[in-house]
Scaffold this motif. Sequence first.
Motif, PDB file in Angstrom:
ATOM      1  N   THR A   9       1.248  -1.641  -0.394  1.00  0.00           N
ATOM      2  CA  THR A   9       0.040   0.117   0.394  1.00  0.00           C
ATOM      3  C   THR A   9       1.124   0.907  -0.168  1.00  0.00           C
ATOM      4  OG1 THR A   9       0.067   0.067   2.458  1.00  0.00           O
ATOM      5  CG2 THR A   9      -1.512  -1.108   0.971  1.00  0.00           C
ATOM      6  N   GLY A  10       0.036   2.287  -0.246  1.00  0.00           N
ATOM      7  CA  GLY A  10       1.920   3.501  -0.904  1.00  0.00           C
ATOM      8  C   GLY A  10       0.616   4.360  -1.703  1.00  0.00           C
ATOM      9  N   HIS A  11       1.416   5.295  -1.903  1.00  0.00           N
ATOM     10  CA  HIS A  11       1.473   5.879  -3.168  1.00  0.00           C
ATOM     11  C   HIS A  11       2.729   6.553  -4.089  1.00  0.00           C
ATOM     12  CE1 HIS A  11       2.964   8.813   0.312  1.00  0.00           C
ATOM     13  NE2 HIS A  11       3.190   9.257  -0.926  1.00  0.00           N
ATOM     14  N   ILE A  12       2.197   6.698  -5.063  1.00  0.00           N
ATOM     15  CA  ILE A  12       3.799   7.507  -5.913  1.00  0.00           C
ATOM     16  C   ILE A  12       2.946   8.875  -6.703  1.00  0.00           C
ATOM     17  CG2 ILE A  12       2.587   6.053  -8.211  1.00  0.00           C
ATOM     18  CD1 ILE A  12       5.314   6.146 -10.006  1.00  0.00           C
ATOM     19  N   ASP A  13       4.136   9.454  -6.273  1.00  0.00           N
ATOM     20  CA  ASP A  13       4.058  11.531  -6.491  1.00  0.00           C
ATOM     21  C   ASP A  13       4.686  11.611  -8.152  1.00  0.00           C
ATOM     22  OD1 ASP A  13       2.678  11.309  -4.714  1.00  0.00           O
ATOM     23  OD2 ASP A  13       4.445  11.804  -3.260  1.00  0.00           O
ATOM     24  N   VAL A  14       4.015  11.177  -8.634  1.00  0.00           N
ATOM     25  CA  VAL A  14       4.226  11.828 -10.415  1.00  0.00           C
ATOM     26  C   VAL A  14       4.424  13.956 -10.501  1.00  0.00           C
ATOM     27  CG1 VAL A  14       4.376  11.337 -12.609  1.00  0.00           C
ATOM     28  CG2 VAL A  14       3.088   9.870 -11.279  1.00  0.00           C
ATOM     29  N   SER A  76       9.797  -3.616 -17.463  1.00  0.00           N
ATOM     30  CA  SER A  76       8.628  -3.040 -18.399  1.00  0.00           C
ATOM     31  C   SER A  76       8.766  -1.792 -18.740  1.00  0.00           C
ATOM     32  CB  SER A  76       7.212  -3.467 -17.517  1.00  0.00           C
ATOM     33  OG  SER A  76       7.459  -2.406 -16.453  1.00  0.00           O
ATOM     34  N   GLU A  77       8.069  -1.076 -19.929  1.00  0.00           N
ATOM     35  CA  GLU A  77       8.098  -0.185 -20.072  1.00  0.00           C
ATOM     36  C   GLU A  77       7.431   0.592 -19.111  1.00  0.00           C
ATOM     37  OE1 GLU A  77       4.944   2.395 -23.391  1.00  0.00           O
ATOM     38  OE2 GLU A  77       4.281   0.566 -22.962  1.00  0.00           O
ATOM     39  N   TRP A  78       6.204   0.470 -18.268  1.00  0.00           N
ATOM     40  CA  TRP A  78       5.833   1.107 -16.936  1.00  0.00           C
ATOM     41  C   TRP A  78       7.478   1.474 -16.053  1.00  0.00           C
ATOM     42  CZ3 TRP A  78       2.568   3.734 -15.367  1.00  0.00           C
ATOM     43  CH2 TRP A  78       2.339   4.161 -13.594  1.00  0.00           C
ATOM     44  N   PHE A  79       8.444   0.680 -15.975  1.00  0.00           N
ATOM     45  CA  PHE A  79       9.459   1.047 -15.551  1.00  0.00           C
ATOM     46  C   PHE A  79      10.215   2.252 -15.563  1.00  0.00           C
ATOM     47  CE2 PHE A  79      14.304   0.496 -14.759  1.00  0.00           C
ATOM     48  CZ  PHE A  79      14.043   0.597 -13.045  1.00  0.00           C
ATOM     49  N   GLY A  80      10.636   2.244 -16.988  1.00  0.00           N
ATOM     50  CA  GLY A  80      11.176   3.031 -18.115  1.00  0.00           C
ATOM     51  C   GLY A  80      10.628   4.646 -17.743  1.00  0.00           C
ATOM     52  N   ILE A  81       9.229   4.547 -17.654  1.00  0.00           N
ATOM     53  CA  ILE A  81       8.169   5.533 -17.866  1.00  0.00           C
ATOM     54  C   ILE A  81       8.640   6.392 -16.156  1.00  0.00           C
ATOM     55  CG2 ILE A  81       5.739   6.784 -18.531  1.00  0.00           C
ATOM     56  CD1 ILE A  81       5.425   4.385 -20.158  1.00  0.00           C
ATOM     57  N   THR A  82       8.715   5.636 -15.140  1.00  0.00           N
ATOM     58  CA  THR A  82       8.125   5.943 -14.144  1.00  0.00           C
ATOM     59  C   THR A  82       9.922   6.366 -13.137  1.00  0.00           C
ATOM     60  OG1 THR A  82       8.044   3.491 -12.904  1.00  0.00           O
ATOM     61  CG2 THR A  82       6.144   5.373 -13.639  1.00  0.00           C
ATOM     62  N   GLN A  83      10.886   5.582 -13.878  1.00  0.00           N
ATOM     63  CA  GLN A  83      11.508   5.399 -13.195  1.00  0.00           C
ATOM     64  C   GLN A  83      12.138   6.603 -12.310  1.00  0.00           C
ATOM     65  OE1 GLN A  83      14.822   4.221 -15.858  1.00  0.00           O
ATOM     66  NE2 GLN A  83      17.029   3.896 -13.827  1.00  0.00           N
ATOM     67  N   GLY A  84      12.462   6.953 -11.444  1.00  0.00           N
ATOM     68  CA  GLY A  84      13.619   7.902 -10.506  1.00  0.00           C
ATOM     69  C   GLY A  84      12.447   9.130  -9.870  1.00  0.00           C
ATOM     70  N   ILE A  85      10.285   8.340 -10.329  1.00  0.00           N
ATOM     71  CA  ILE A  85       9.479   9.374 -10.074  1.00  0.00           C
ATOM     72  C   ILE A  85       9.660   8.829  -8.567  1.00  0.00           C
ATOM     73  CG2 ILE A  85       7.231   9.400 -10.061  1.00  0.00           C
ATOM     74  CD1 ILE A  85       7.059   9.515 -12.590  1.00  0.00           C
ATOM     75  N   PRO A  86       8.939   9.769  -7.180  1.00  0.00           N
ATOM     76  CA  PRO A  86       9.155   9.145  -5.584  1.00  0.00           C
ATOM     77  C   PRO A  86       8.291   8.093  -5.839  1.00  0.00           C
ATOM     78  CG  PRO A  86       9.750  11.874  -5.789  1.00  0.00           C
ATOM     79  CD  PRO A  86       9.162  10.549  -7.486  1.00  0.00           C
ATOM     80  N   ARG A  87       8.343   7.118  -4.750  1.00  0.00           N
ATOM     81  CA  ARG A  87       7.385   6.344  -4.304  1.00  0.00           C
ATOM     82  C   ARG A  87       7.257   6.178  -3.068  1.00  0.00           C
ATOM     83  NH1 ARG A  87       8.765   4.498  -9.285  1.00  0.00           N
ATOM     84  NH2 ARG A  87       7.713   3.596 -10.442  1.00  0.00           N
ATOM     85  N   SER A  88       5.932   6.135  -2.206  1.00  0.00           N
ATOM     86  CA  SER A  88       6.510   5.713  -0.689  1.00  0.00           C
ATOM     87  C   SER A  88       5.460   4.466  -0.078  1.00  0.00           C
ATOM     88  CB  SER A  88       5.458   6.579  -0.200  1.00  0.00           C
ATOM     89  OG  SER A  88       5.933   6.788   1.224  1.00  0.00           O
ATOM     90  N   TYR A  89       6.052   2.996  -0.600  1.00  0.00           N
ATOM     91  CA  TYR A  89       5.333   1.976  -0.294  1.00  0.00           C
ATOM     92  C   TYR A  89       5.616   1.493   1.132  1.00  0.00           C
ATOM     93  CZ  TYR A  89       4.375   1.629  -5.217  1.00  0.00           C
ATOM     94  OH  TYR A  89       4.460   2.524  -7.166  1.00  0.00           O
ATOM     95  N   GLN A  90       4.334   0.329   1.363  1.00  0.00           N
ATOM     96  CA  GLN A  90       4.035  -0.248   2.391  1.00  0.00           C
ATOM     97  C   GLN A  90       4.423  -1.299   2.386  1.00  0.00           C
ATOM     98  OE1 GLN A  90       2.110   0.127   6.287  1.00  0.00           O
ATOM     99  NE2 GLN A  90       3.156  -0.503   7.265  1.00  0.00           N
ATOM    100  N   ILE A  91       5.616  -2.457   2.501  1.00  0.00           N
ATOM    101  CA  ILE A  91       5.073  -3.896   2.415  1.00  0.00           C
ATOM    102  C   ILE A  91       4.646  -5.028   3.344  1.00  0.00           C
ATOM    103  CG2 ILE A  91       5.554  -5.710   1.418  1.00  0.00           C
ATOM    104  CD1 ILE A  91       7.031  -3.641  -0.474  1.00  0.00           C
ATOM    105  N   THR A  92       3.478  -5.280   3.126  1.00  0.00           N
ATOM    106  CA  THR A  92       3.304  -6.392   4.839  1.00  0.00           C
ATOM    107  C   THR A  92       2.343  -7.773   4.037  1.00  0.00           C
ATOM    108  OG1 THR A  92       0.941  -5.522   4.926  1.00  0.00           O
ATOM    109  CG2 THR A  92       2.933  -3.840   6.147  1.00  0.00           C
ATOM    110  N   LYS A  93       2.620  -8.292   5.306  1.00  0.00           N
ATOM    111  CA  LYS A  93       2.291 -10.324   5.259  1.00  0.00           C
ATOM    112  C   LYS A  93       1.082 -10.625   6.591  1.00  0.00           C
ATOM    113  CE  LYS A  93       6.728 -11.995   3.232  1.00  0.00           C
ATOM    114  NZ  LYS A  93       7.872 -12.624   3.631  1.00  0.00           N
ATOM    115  N   GLY A  94      -0.014 -10.814   5.535  1.00  0.00           N
ATOM    116  CA  GLY A  94      -0.892 -10.964   6.491  1.00  0.00           C
ATOM    117  C   GLY A  94      -1.740 -12.457   5.709  1.00  0.00           C
TER     118      GLY A  94
END
Length: 94
Positions: A9-14, A76-94
């Motif tokens: 969960t989190g966000h990417i700030d484009v 992926s193409e997505w990686f290239g397009i979004t490279q360097g864009i700040p992300r704020s993610y939290q990864i959990t298991k459950g």
Amino acid sequence: MSESKVFLTGHIDVPIDRLEQVRAALPKHIALTRAEPGCLSFEVTEDAETPGRFNVNEVFRDQTSFDAHQERTQNSEWFGITQGIPRSYQITKG
């Protein structure tokens, strides 16, 4: 014993100057991710309050599925397009 689900969960700030490119690439990224084995849920929605922010919610069956997703996106193409864009993610298991 089965592995735990993986939740991201989190966000990417484009940045505004890259917003249209990200918007154009997002449907393909979503479709490819949802088609991956082990992807249980993948939602990316534009935040109504914060310009350029996309909220991300992912659920994968297990760590192996999540790792495969991460590996696929690295090439992926997505990686290239979004490279360097700040992300704020939290990864959990459950």
